[in-house]
Write an enzyme that holds these catalytic residues in place. Structure first.
Site, PDB file in Angstrom:
ATOM      1  N   GLN A   9       5.065  56.647  11.376  1.00 11.21           N
ATOM      2  CA  GLN A   9       6.134  57.138  10.518  1.00 11.21           C
ATOM      3  C   GLN A   9       7.069  56.007  10.109  1.00 11.21           C
ATOM      4  O   GLN A   9       7.392  55.143  10.908  1.00 11.21           O
ATOM      5  CB  GLN A   9       6.915  58.218  11.267  1.00 11.21           C
ATOM      6  CG  GLN A   9       7.674  59.164  10.370  1.00 11.21           C
ATOM      7  CD  GLN A   9       8.009  60.481  11.069  1.00 11.21           C
ATOM      8  OE1 GLN A   9       7.251  60.950  11.906  1.00 11.21           O
ATOM      9  NE2 GLN A   9       9.120  61.072  10.721  1.00 11.21           N
ATOM     10  N   SER A  88       1.851  55.395  17.255  1.00 12.51           N
ATOM     11  CA  SER A  88       2.343  56.780  17.257  1.00 12.51           C
ATOM     12  C   SER A  88       1.426  57.673  16.418  1.00 12.51           C
ATOM     13  O   SER A  88       0.254  57.842  16.756  1.00 12.51           O
ATOM     14  CB  SER A  88       3.805  56.801  16.766  1.00 12.51           C
ATOM     15  OG  SER A  88       4.399  58.060  16.952  1.00 12.51           O
ATOM     16  N   LEU A  89       1.922  58.220  15.325  1.00 15.96           N
ATOM     17  CA  LEU A  89       1.098  59.022  14.416  1.00 15.96           C
ATOM     18  C   LEU A  89      -0.200  58.303  14.063  1.00 15.96           C
ATOM     19  O   LEU A  89      -1.266  58.922  13.932  1.00 15.96           O
ATOM     20  CB  LEU A  89       1.906  59.298  13.134  1.00 15.96           C
ATOM     21  CG  LEU A  89       1.113  59.507  11.851  1.00 15.96           C
ATOM     22  CD1 LEU A  89       0.504  60.887  11.858  1.00 15.96           C
ATOM     23  CD2 LEU A  89       1.986  59.320  10.627  1.00 15.96           C
ATOM     24  N   HIS A 195       8.907  60.454  21.425  1.00 17.38           N
ATOM     25  CA  HIS A 195       8.391  59.745  22.608  1.00 17.38           C
ATOM     26  C   HIS A 195       9.399  59.763  23.765  1.00 17.38           C
ATOM     27  O   HIS A 195       9.620  58.754  24.431  1.00 17.38           O
ATOM     28  CB  HIS A 195       7.971  58.317  22.242  1.00 17.38           C
ATOM     29  CG  HIS A 195       6.969  58.288  21.139  1.00 17.38           C
ATOM     30  ND1 HIS A 195       5.669  58.708  21.317  1.00 17.38           N
ATOM     31  CD2 HIS A 195       7.079  57.946  19.827  1.00 17.38           C
ATOM     32  CE1 HIS A 195       5.020  58.611  20.163  1.00 17.38           C
ATOM     33  NE2 HIS A 195       5.852  58.161  19.252  1.00 17.38           N
ATOM     34  N   GLN A 244       1.198  61.425  24.589  1.00 18.77           N
ATOM     35  CA  GLN A 244       1.892  60.481  23.719  1.00 18.77           C
ATOM     36  C   GLN A 244       3.234  60.991  23.197  1.00 18.77           C
ATOM     37  O   GLN A 244       4.176  60.216  23.028  1.00 18.77           O
ATOM     38  CB  GLN A 244       0.982  60.126  22.530  1.00 18.77           C
ATOM     39  CG  GLN A 244       1.442  58.962  21.705  1.00 18.77           C
ATOM     40  CD  GLN A 244       1.205  59.203  20.227  1.00 18.77           C
ATOM     41  OE1 GLN A 244       1.865  60.017  19.608  1.00 18.77           O
ATOM     42  NE2 GLN A 244       0.234  58.492  19.677  1.00 18.77           N
TER      43      GLN A 244
END
Length: 291
Positions: A9, A88-89, A195, A244
């Site tokens: 993101q 992440s994503l 997170h 995650q």
């Protein structure tokens, strides 16, 4: 060895993907498929939406995923990853590009993730902050000494660690970091504490979706955020992906492990150039470029 890395993101930009759509039939087909899967014209928002529209979590995460996976597909036979990772994503983009997930399943998971995170953000005011110029262990100690929820969330590169948690706890940690000699300690323009333990509600929702989704063995190892280690076992991949949302993104550790395992060239697949910059800060001896 070539390592392909996929952004998270924040990499979105106005007009993203329009060049791919105009130039390639395969891209047009995948954009149409994405619109059908999501039941709204995300392609229209990607091509013509404002920066504000693209910042909506329900748009941002699917848009970056779609752009990244289409970019990987358009590489054709040139896409020969020997290892992959995503920030992440981007971990779901990496798994889809490496054929562990189908495009349909990957996009459905991303949308579920985005909406679950949005609801978790709305449930409790929370934020994130970037701490620059301190050792990781110093930031970790500062967080552990503060009342309230604040944790190390993104280990982006040496001297760049993002913390996440309750507003007051994060602000308190920023003040303590400055006292400890941080070059900068600044709140980030995000909707919530990604997170961190405050994403537990979202983690449970995403876990239910992941458990129902078929994961194949990826065509190469994926270095996952919560461990920083190489993984190919679908059961372990699922477990790490679920962890995650409330666990840290160990990007520095992942990149170092990829280099230790033979990576000499990092190729960023998708919008932006953030990850290339982080890789060069982690190790200036490796090549990092866009796909």
């Amino acid at each position: 060895m070539k390592a392909y890395i996929f952004p998270g993101q924040g990499a979105q930009f106005e007009g993203m993907g329009k060049d791919l759509y105009d130039a390639h039939k395969e891209a047009r087909d995948l954009f149409a498929e994405a619109d059908n899967i999501l039941n709204y014209k995300i392609s229209e928002i990607m091509f013509n939406g404002t920066a504000e529209e693209l910042r909506q979590t329900k748009v941002t995460q699917p848009a970056i995923f779609i752009h990244s996976v289409i970019t990987a597909r358009l590489l054709g036979t040139d896409f020969q990853p020997e290892m992959v990772a995503g920030h992440s994503l981007g971990e779901i983009s990496a798994l889809t590009a490496a054929r562990s997930l189908s495009f349909y399943d990957g996009l459905k998971l991303v949308y579920t993730r985005a909406m679950a995170m949005q609801r978790a953000c709305e449930a409790k005011p929370s934020t994130m902050a970037a701490i620059l110029g301190l050792e990781d262990n110093v930031v970790e100690e500062i967080c552990s000494d503060i009342d309230g929820i604040v944790v190390a969330a993104n280990y982006n590169s040496p001297g760049q660690l993002v913390i996440s948690g309750e507003w007051t706890a994060v602000e308190h940690a920023c003040a303590k970091a400055k006292e400890a000699g941080a070059k900068r300690a600044m709140l980030l323009p995000v909707g919530g504490a990604f997170h961190s333990p405050l994403m537990e509600m979202a983690r449970e929702e995403l876990a239910a979706a992941i458990e129902k989704t078929n994961f194949e063995v990826p065509r190469c190892a994926i270095y996952q955020n919560v461990t920083g280690q190489a993984e190919r076992n679908p059961a372990n991949i699922k477990k790490n992906l679920i962890a995650q949302l409330t666990g840290p993104v160990k990007w520095t550790q992942s990149v170092r492990n990829m280099i230790a395992d033979g990576a000499t060239e990092f190729i960023e697949v998708g919008p932006g150039k953030v990850l290339q910059g982080l890789v060069k800060k982690i190790d200036g001896n490796v090549e990092a470029k866009s796909a």
